[in-house]
Design a protein around this motif. Sequence first.
Motif, PDB file in Angstrom:
ATOM      1  N   ILE A  93       5.829   3.276  -3.282  1.00 41.91           N
ATOM      2  CA  ILE A  93       4.747   4.229  -3.574  1.00 41.91           C
ATOM      3  C   ILE A  93       5.212   5.205  -4.655  1.00 41.91           C
ATOM      4  CG2 ILE A  93       3.175   5.966  -2.610  1.00 41.91           C
ATOM      5  CD1 ILE A  93       4.023   5.080   0.201  1.00 41.91           C
ATOM      6  N   GLY A  94       4.475   5.274  -5.750  1.00 43.72           N
ATOM      7  CA  GLY A  94       4.769   6.291  -6.772  1.00 43.72           C
ATOM      8  C   GLY A  94       4.121   7.604  -6.369  1.00 43.72           C
ATOM      9  N   VAL A 133       3.492  13.936   0.925  1.00 42.16           N
ATOM     10  CA  VAL A 133       2.399  13.154   1.535  1.00 42.16           C
ATOM     11  C   VAL A 133       2.714  11.652   1.439  1.00 42.16           C
ATOM     12  CG1 VAL A 133      -0.038  12.499   1.291  1.00 42.16           C
ATOM     13  CG2 VAL A 133       0.619  14.912   1.258  1.00 42.16           C
ATOM     14  N   GLY A 134       3.236  11.227   0.297  1.00 37.26           N
ATOM     15  CA  GLY A 134       3.624   9.816   0.140  1.00 37.26           C
ATOM     16  C   GLY A 134       4.709   9.441   1.142  1.00 37.26           C
ATOM     17  N   GLY A 135       5.676  10.326   1.302  1.00 33.76           N
ATOM     18  CA  GLY A 135       6.792  10.066   2.227  1.00 33.76           C
ATOM     19  C   GLY A 135       6.317   9.956   3.665  1.00 33.76           C
ATOM     20  N   ALA A 136       5.432  10.849   4.045  1.00 34.79           N
ATOM     21  CA  ALA A 136       4.961  10.829   5.433  1.00 34.79           C
ATOM     22  C   ALA A 136       4.038   9.636   5.679  1.00 34.79           C
ATOM     23  CB  ALA A 136       4.254  12.133   5.748  1.00 34.79           C
ATOM     24  N   THR A 137       3.272   9.251   4.677  1.00 36.23           N
ATOM     25  CA  THR A 137       2.422   8.058   4.814  1.00 36.23           C
ATOM     26  C   THR A 137       3.319   6.835   5.019  1.00 36.23           C
ATOM     27  OG1 THR A 137       0.859   9.085   3.297  1.00 36.23           O
ATOM     28  CG2 THR A 137       0.549   6.731   3.743  1.00 36.23           C
ATOM     29  N   ALA A 138       4.382   6.775   4.246  1.00 34.44           N
ATOM     30  CA  ALA A 138       5.326   5.656   4.391  1.00 34.44           C
ATOM     31  C   ALA A 138       5.878   5.620   5.813  1.00 34.44           C
ATOM     32  CB  ALA A 138       6.465   5.808   3.382  1.00 34.44           C
ATOM     33  N   ARG A 139       6.234   6.788   6.325  1.00 31.40           N
ATOM     34  CA  ARG A 139       6.818   6.829   7.672  1.00 31.40           C
ATOM     35  C   ARG A 139       5.814   6.344   8.720  1.00 31.40           C
ATOM     36  NH1 ARG A 139       8.830  11.614   7.069  1.00 31.40           N
ATOM     37  NH2 ARG A 139       7.293  12.709   8.297  1.00 31.40           N
ATOM     38  N   ILE A 140       4.577   6.780   8.591  1.00 29.07           N
ATOM     39  CA  ILE A 140       3.545   6.380   9.554  1.00 29.07           C
ATOM     40  C   ILE A 140       3.359   4.857   9.530  1.00 29.07           C
ATOM     41  CG2 ILE A 140       1.024   6.425   9.925  1.00 29.07           C
ATOM     42  CD1 ILE A 140       1.158   9.468   9.335  1.00 29.07           C
ATOM     43  N   VAL A 141       3.289   4.298   8.340  1.00 28.32           N
ATOM     44  CA  VAL A 141       3.076   2.843   8.223  1.00 28.32           C
ATOM     45  C   VAL A 141       4.316   2.101   8.727  1.00 28.32           C
ATOM     46  CG1 VAL A 141       2.632   0.934   6.629  1.00 28.32           C
ATOM     47  CG2 VAL A 141       1.437   3.114   6.315  1.00 28.32           C
ATOM     48  N   ASN A 142       5.501   2.573   8.359  1.00 30.27           N
ATOM     49  CA  ASN A 142       6.734   1.896   8.792  1.00 30.27           C
ATOM     50  C   ASN A 142       6.854   1.914  10.313  1.00 30.27           C
ATOM     51  OD1 ASN A 142       7.223   1.589   6.089  1.00 30.27           O
ATOM     52  ND2 ASN A 142       8.818   3.153   5.969  1.00 30.27           N
ATOM     53  N   GLU A 143       6.494   3.056  10.910  1.00 29.34           N
ATOM     54  CA  GLU A 143       6.616   3.173  12.367  1.00 29.34           C
ATOM     55  C   GLU A 143       5.562   2.367  13.116  1.00 29.34           C
ATOM     56  OE1 GLU A 143       6.864   7.388  13.110  1.00 29.34           O
ATOM     57  OE2 GLU A 143       8.934   7.468  12.361  1.00 29.34           O
ATOM     58  N   ALA A 144       4.502   1.964  12.408  1.00 33.41           N
ATOM     59  CA  ALA A 144       3.480   1.129  13.056  1.00 33.41           C
ATOM     60  C   ALA A 144       4.034  -0.264  13.347  1.00 33.41           C
ATOM     61  CB  ALA A 144       2.233   1.056  12.179  1.00 33.41           C
ATOM     62  N   LEU A 191       7.498   0.682   3.524  1.00 35.36           N
ATOM     63  CA  LEU A 191       7.112   1.465   2.351  1.00 35.36           C
ATOM     64  C   LEU A 191       8.214   2.468   1.996  1.00 35.36           C
ATOM     65  CD1 LEU A 191       4.427   0.137   2.926  1.00 35.36           C
ATOM     66  CD2 LEU A 191       3.321   2.365   2.962  1.00 35.36           C
ATOM     67  N   THR A 192       8.482   2.598   0.712  1.00 34.92           N
ATOM     68  CA  THR A 192       9.423   3.629   0.258  1.00 34.92           C
ATOM     69  C   THR A 192       8.758   4.428  -0.859  1.00 34.92           C
ATOM     70  OG1 THR A 192      10.374   2.031  -1.264  1.00 34.92           O
ATOM     71  CG2 THR A 192      11.569   2.396   0.783  1.00 34.92           C
ATOM     72  N   VAL A 193       9.218   5.668  -1.068  1.00 34.46           N
ATOM     73  CA  VAL A 193       8.599   6.493  -2.111  1.00 34.46           C
ATOM     74  C   VAL A 193       9.532   6.721  -3.286  1.00 34.46           C
ATOM     75  CG1 VAL A 193       6.939   7.815  -0.762  1.00 34.46           C
ATOM     76  CG2 VAL A 193       9.277   8.611  -0.921  1.00 34.46           C
ATOM     77  N   GLU A 194       8.907   6.921  -4.434  1.00 35.33           N
ATOM     78  CA  GLU A 194       9.649   7.294  -5.639  1.00 35.33           C
ATOM     79  C   GLU A 194       9.026   8.562  -6.209  1.00 35.33           C
ATOM     80  OE1 GLU A 194       9.824   4.474  -8.910  1.00 35.33           O
ATOM     81  OE2 GLU A 194      10.961   3.142  -7.613  1.00 35.33           O
ATOM     82  N   GLN A 219       5.286  -2.370 -11.597  1.00 36.83           N
ATOM     83  CA  GLN A 219       6.511  -1.608 -11.344  1.00 36.83           C
ATOM     84  C   GLN A 219       6.379  -0.827 -10.044  1.00 36.83           C
ATOM     85  OE1 GLN A 219       9.110  -1.768 -13.585  1.00 36.83           O
ATOM     86  NE2 GLN A 219       7.830  -3.260 -14.648  1.00 36.83           N
ATOM     87  N   LEU A 220       5.143  -0.558  -9.644  1.00 36.87           N
ATOM     88  CA  LEU A 220       4.845   0.113  -8.375  1.00 36.87           C
ATOM     89  C   LEU A 220       3.759  -0.694  -7.678  1.00 36.87           C
ATOM     90  CD1 LEU A 220       4.401   3.861  -9.495  1.00 36.87           C
ATOM     91  CD2 LEU A 220       6.292   2.964  -8.103  1.00 36.87           C
ATOM     92  N   ASP A 221       3.748  -0.641  -6.330  1.00 37.43           N
ATOM     93  CA  ASP A 221       2.704  -1.343  -5.581  1.00 37.43           C
ATOM     94  C   ASP A 221       1.567  -0.400  -5.203  1.00 37.43           C
ATOM     95  OD1 ASP A 221       4.336  -3.832  -5.228  1.00 37.43           O
ATOM     96  OD2 ASP A 221       5.651  -2.364  -4.246  1.00 37.43           O
ATOM     97  N   LEU A 222       1.949   0.839  -4.926  1.00 40.13           N
ATOM     98  CA  LEU A 222       1.002   1.829  -4.427  1.00 40.13           C
ATOM     99  C   LEU A 222       1.311   3.147  -5.122  1.00 40.13           C
ATOM    100  CD1 LEU A 222       1.654   1.007  -0.686  1.00 40.13           C
ATOM    101  CD2 LEU A 222      -0.575   0.717  -1.796  1.00 40.13           C
TER     102      LEU A 222
END
Length: 314
Positions: free
Chosen positions: A26-27, A38-49, A55-58, A74-77
């Motif tokens: 995620i960019g 917000v990107g980081g926390a979204t990644a965490r929510i999806v990963n924990e599902a 998902l990782t953030v940049e 170069q980015l997916d999301l």
Amino acid sequence: MKRFAAALSVLSLATLALAQTTFLTIGTGGVTGVYYPVGGATARIVNEAGVGLRLTVESTAGSVFNISAIRDNQLDLAMAQSDVVYQAYNGQAAFEGNPFEGVRPLIGLHAEPMHLVCLANAGVNEFADIAGKRVSLGAPGSGVLFTVQAMLAAKGMSEADVSAEYLRPAEAPDFLRDGRIDCFFYTVGIGGAAIRDIMATSDAVLVPLADPEFAALIEEFPYYAFATVPAATYGARQPDDVTLFGVKALFVGSTALTEEQAYLIVKAVLDNLEAFRAIHPALATLTAEDFLTGLGAPLHPGAERAYREAGLLN
Ligand code: GLU
């Protein structure tokens, strides 16, 4: 032998799980903004599902960079501003002659008002007063610069009317504090750390952006909106409500993302709405209905499935 076989099967299960995991990046934006947390926390929510997505953030320069990087695989999301997504999809402004028809929003997020922060002694009480001042208009690749250019044009002004700097959001507040610039612009969710810090630690003001020319832009383009920053959001130096012109943040992908991947991401967020809202003050008042407004381009079909299942779409 039995133990060996058991160990082997645990190992092969782990290998299998890894083989079935899809890694997506995620960019976001600068680390002092709202996109990054917000990107980081979204990644965490999806990963924990635990649905096979990792998902990782940049941290990136922002919206324009993000949209171009999705197009180039170069980015997916990414997080991106609604005006940038709309104009990328339609081939306008910086995307003139080069539309990105495959861009697909997944989630409509928080309001991103344009913050114009100036030193109190610079004498800037409204947008037009930036003429002749030293102003950071946003870094190349940011959504900030993209939106400022539209606002300048709406006011019949151009970048040449100011002594322009193009600083990153992490640098601009320091330049202001040191008196090396008079003002900086930042399109960011209400309560963003960079704005909170500078308003708390220097003699700065938040300039209202409610000009009739901006109202006309909102009339013409659905992705713009006024937003009110409640009094004291940025402490004692902002005693009153301030009306700002701005856009909306979106969580976007593209047609390169499968229907299933987009579905799983949106479903994880919908299933964890309370946790999602608690991530950042900018998200606190968001409703599931807001997820579907101001998208700027067609919704990803996988996201559509998740919203339909949740009863938010027919
Ligand atoms: N809207 C900004 C941009 O696209 C980024 C804001 C943020 O990082 O929260 O450049």
